[in-house]
Design a protein around this motif. Structure first.
Motif, PDB file in Angstrom:
ATOM      1  N   MET A   1       0.839  -1.182   0.000  1.00 15.93           N
ATOM      2  CA  MET A   1       0.000   0.000   0.000  1.00 15.93           C
ATOM      3  C   MET A   1       0.884   1.245   0.000  1.00 15.93           C
ATOM      4  O   MET A   1       1.881   1.317   0.708  1.00 15.93           O
ATOM      5  N   ALA A   2       0.519   2.214  -0.783  1.00 19.22           N
ATOM      6  CA  ALA A   2       1.315   3.432  -0.912  1.00 19.22           C
ATOM      7  C   ALA A   2       1.105   4.345   0.293  1.00 19.22           C
ATOM      8  O   ALA A   2       0.000   4.466   0.811  1.00 19.22           O
ATOM      9  N   VAL A   3       2.193   4.967   0.713  1.00 21.99           N
ATOM     10  CA  VAL A   3       2.130   5.916   1.814  1.00 21.99           C
ATOM     11  C   VAL A   3       1.741   7.277   1.248  1.00 21.99           C
ATOM     12  O   VAL A   3       2.286   7.724   0.240  1.00 21.99           O
ATOM     13  N   VAL A   4       0.802   7.931   1.902  1.00 22.93           N
ATOM     14  CA  VAL A   4       0.352   9.241   1.448  1.00 22.93           C
ATOM     15  C   VAL A   4       1.414  10.276   1.808  1.00 22.93           C
ATOM     16  O   VAL A   4       1.833  10.377   2.958  1.00 22.93           O
ATOM     17  N   THR A   5       1.858  11.024   0.809  1.00 20.74           N
ATOM     18  CA  THR A   5       2.884  12.041   1.006  1.00 20.74           C
ATOM     19  C   THR A   5       2.357  13.377   0.514  1.00 20.74           C
ATOM     20  O   THR A   5       1.771  13.462  -0.563  1.00 20.74           O
ATOM     21  N   PHE A   6       2.574  14.403   1.315  1.00 21.17           N
ATOM     22  CA  PHE A   6       2.194  15.759   0.930  1.00 21.17           C
ATOM     23  C   PHE A   6       3.463  16.566   0.752  1.00 21.17           C
ATOM     24  O   PHE A   6       4.358  16.526   1.593  1.00 21.17           O
ATOM     25  N   LYS A   7       3.543  17.310  -0.361  1.00 20.71           N
ATOM     26  CA  LYS A   7       4.759  18.051  -0.677  1.00 20.71           C
ATOM     27  C   LYS A   7       4.516  19.547  -0.609  1.00 20.71           C
ATOM     28  O   LYS A   7       3.404  20.021  -0.846  1.00 20.71           O
ATOM     29  N   GLY A   8       5.585  20.257  -0.296  1.00 17.22           N
ATOM     30  CA  GLY A   8       5.545  21.712  -0.290  1.00 17.22           C
ATOM     31  C   GLY A   8       6.905  22.255  -0.667  1.00 17.22           C
ATOM     32  O   GLY A   8       7.932  21.731  -0.238  1.00 17.22           O
ATOM     33  N   LEU A   9       6.912  23.290  -1.481  1.00 18.91           N
ATOM     34  CA  LEU A   9       8.156  23.914  -1.911  1.00 18.91           C
ATOM     35  C   LEU A   9       8.275  25.274  -1.243  1.00 18.91           C
ATOM     36  O   LEU A   9       7.346  26.083  -1.308  1.00 18.91           O
ATOM     37  N   GLY A  10       9.405  25.507  -0.604  1.00 21.93           N
ATOM     38  CA  GLY A  10       9.626  26.784   0.060  1.00 21.93           C
ATOM     39  C   GLY A  10      10.899  27.434  -0.438  1.00 21.93           C
ATOM     40  O   GLY A  10      11.883  26.753  -0.721  1.00 21.93           O
ATOM     41  N   ARG A  11      10.863  28.755  -0.541  1.00 18.33           N
ATOM     42  CA  ARG A  11      12.054  29.503  -0.946  1.00 18.33           C
ATOM     43  C   ARG A  11      12.240  30.687  -0.018  1.00 18.33           C
ATOM     44  O   ARG A  11      11.276  31.294   0.433  1.00 18.33           O
ATOM     45  N   ARG A  12      13.514  31.024   0.219  1.00 17.31           N
ATOM     46  CA  ARG A  12      13.853  32.197   1.021  1.00 17.31           C
ATOM     47  C   ARG A  12      15.258  32.607   0.639  1.00 17.31           C
ATOM     48  O   ARG A  12      16.168  31.768   0.635  1.00 17.31           O
ATOM     49  N   LYS A  13      15.451  33.879   0.321  1.00 19.10           N
ATOM     50  CA  LYS A  13      16.733  34.390  -0.174  1.00 19.10           C
ATOM     51  C   LYS A  13      17.177  33.531  -1.353  1.00 19.10           C
ATOM     52  O   LYS A  13      16.494  33.487  -2.367  1.00 19.10           O
ATOM     53  N   SER A  14      18.286  32.824  -1.248  1.00 18.21           N
ATOM     54  CA  SER A  14      18.720  31.978  -2.366  1.00 18.21           C
ATOM     55  C   SER A  14      18.590  30.496  -2.030  1.00 18.21           C
ATOM     56  O   SER A  14      19.205  29.656  -2.683  1.00 18.21           O
ATOM     57  N   SER A  15      17.783  30.169  -1.035  1.00 13.05           N
ATOM     58  CA  SER A  15      17.595  28.778  -0.614  1.00 13.05           C
ATOM     59  C   SER A  15      16.288  28.222  -1.159  1.00 13.05           C
ATOM     60  O   SER A  15      15.302  28.941  -1.281  1.00 13.05           O
ATOM     61  N   THR A  16      16.311  26.931  -1.446  1.00 14.50           N
ATOM     62  CA  THR A  16      15.120  26.231  -1.904  1.00 14.50           C
ATOM     63  C   THR A  16      14.980  24.946  -1.103  1.00 14.50           C
ATOM     64  O   THR A  16      15.959  24.212  -0.936  1.00 14.50           O
ATOM     65  N   ALA A  17      13.774  24.683  -0.617  1.00 11.35           N
ATOM     66  CA  ALA A  17      13.537  23.485   0.186  1.00 11.35           C
ATOM     67  C   ALA A  17      12.323  22.733  -0.350  1.00 11.35           C
ATOM     68  O   ALA A  17      11.266  23.322  -0.556  1.00 11.35           O
ATOM     69  N   LEU A  18      12.498  21.444  -0.574  1.00 15.59           N
ATOM     70  CA  LEU A  18      11.395  20.568  -0.939  1.00 15.59           C
ATOM     71  C   LEU A  18      11.052  19.744   0.291  1.00 15.59           C
ATOM     72  O   LEU A  18      11.880  18.973   0.783  1.00 15.59           O
ATOM     73  N   VAL A  19       9.846  19.938   0.797  1.00 13.18           N
ATOM     74  CA  VAL A  19       9.412  19.312   2.051  1.00 13.18           C
ATOM     75  C   VAL A  19       8.400  18.218   1.735  1.00 13.18           C
ATOM     76  O   VAL A  19       7.477  18.429   0.947  1.00 13.18           O
ATOM     77  N   LYS A  20       8.588  17.053   2.358  1.00 17.69           N
ATOM     78  CA  LYS A  20       7.646  15.942   2.206  1.00 17.69           C
ATOM     79  C   LYS A  20       7.113  15.564   3.578  1.00 17.69           C
ATOM     80  O   LYS A  20       7.882  15.221   4.475  1.00 17.69           O
ATOM     81  N   LEU A  21       5.802  15.627   3.731  1.00 14.65           N
ATOM     82  CA  LEU A  21       5.135  15.228   4.975  1.00 14.65           C
ATOM     83  C   LEU A  21       4.561  13.831   4.792  1.00 14.65           C
ATOM     84  O   LEU A  21       3.830  13.581   3.835  1.00 14.65           O
ATOM     85  N   THR A  22       4.892  12.935   5.713  1.00 14.81           N
ATOM     86  CA  THR A  22       4.309  11.599   5.708  1.00 14.81           C
ATOM     87  C   THR A  22       3.810  11.293   7.115  1.00 14.81           C
ATOM     88  O   THR A  22       4.399  11.762   8.094  1.00 14.81           O
ATOM     89  N   PRO A  23       2.736  10.540   7.240  1.00 15.63           N
ATOM     90  CA  PRO A  23       2.262  10.181   8.579  1.00 15.63           C
ATOM     91  C   PRO A  23       3.351   9.442   9.350  1.00 15.63           C
ATOM     92  O   PRO A  23       4.022   8.568   8.808  1.00 15.63           O
TER      93      PRO A  23
END
Length: 130
Positions: free
Chosen positions: A1-23
């Motif tokens: 069974m696949a795990v539900v993942t929620f993604k969010g992309l954040g940027r600040r100054k010259s930084s980039t973050a890819l965030v993945k939320l999993t239960p």
């Protein structure tokens, strides 16, 4: 069974973050390292976790982050925005709550470029009267 993942992309100054939320249990992993090992300052970690504390979801989700560019402050801000956006992707009703704390707005401030004829962005050569 696949795990539900929620993604969010954040940027600040010259930084980039890819965030993945999993239960999960509330672990925070940044670039395959624990948050405490990645960031030397605990205040920065508290600042990153603010969206989770506001929505009371700190111990419900595991967070996996891939971040690059910039320094500690920029990366922490990018992660914070990425977490907030991932929470909104998970549950759009949380947006109002996060917006009250100004957590879903991207901080557009970036370093000003150097102009020709000047020493920096605004620093001009010393004026000589005679």
């Amino acid at each position: 069974m696949a795990v539900v993942t929620f993604k969010g992309l954040g940027r600040r100054k010259s930084s980039t973050a890819l965030v993945k939320l999993t239960p999960g249990s509330g672990k925070l992993v940044i670039n395959n390292r624990k948050a405490e090992d990645y960031f030397p300052n605990k205040i920065v970690i508290q600042d990153m976790r603010q969206p989770l504390e506001v929505t009371k979801t700190a111990s419900i989700y595991d967070i996996n982050v891939v971040v690059n560019g910039g320094g500690f402050t920029g990366q922490a801000g990018a992660i914070r925005l990425g977490i907030a956006r991932a929470l909104v992707n998970m549950n759009p009703e949380l947006k109002k709550q996060l917006k009250q704390h100004k957590l879903v707005t991207r901080d557009a401030r970036v370093k000003e470029r150097k102009k020709f004829g000047l020493y920096g962005a605004r620093r001009a050569p010393q004026f000589t009267k005679r």
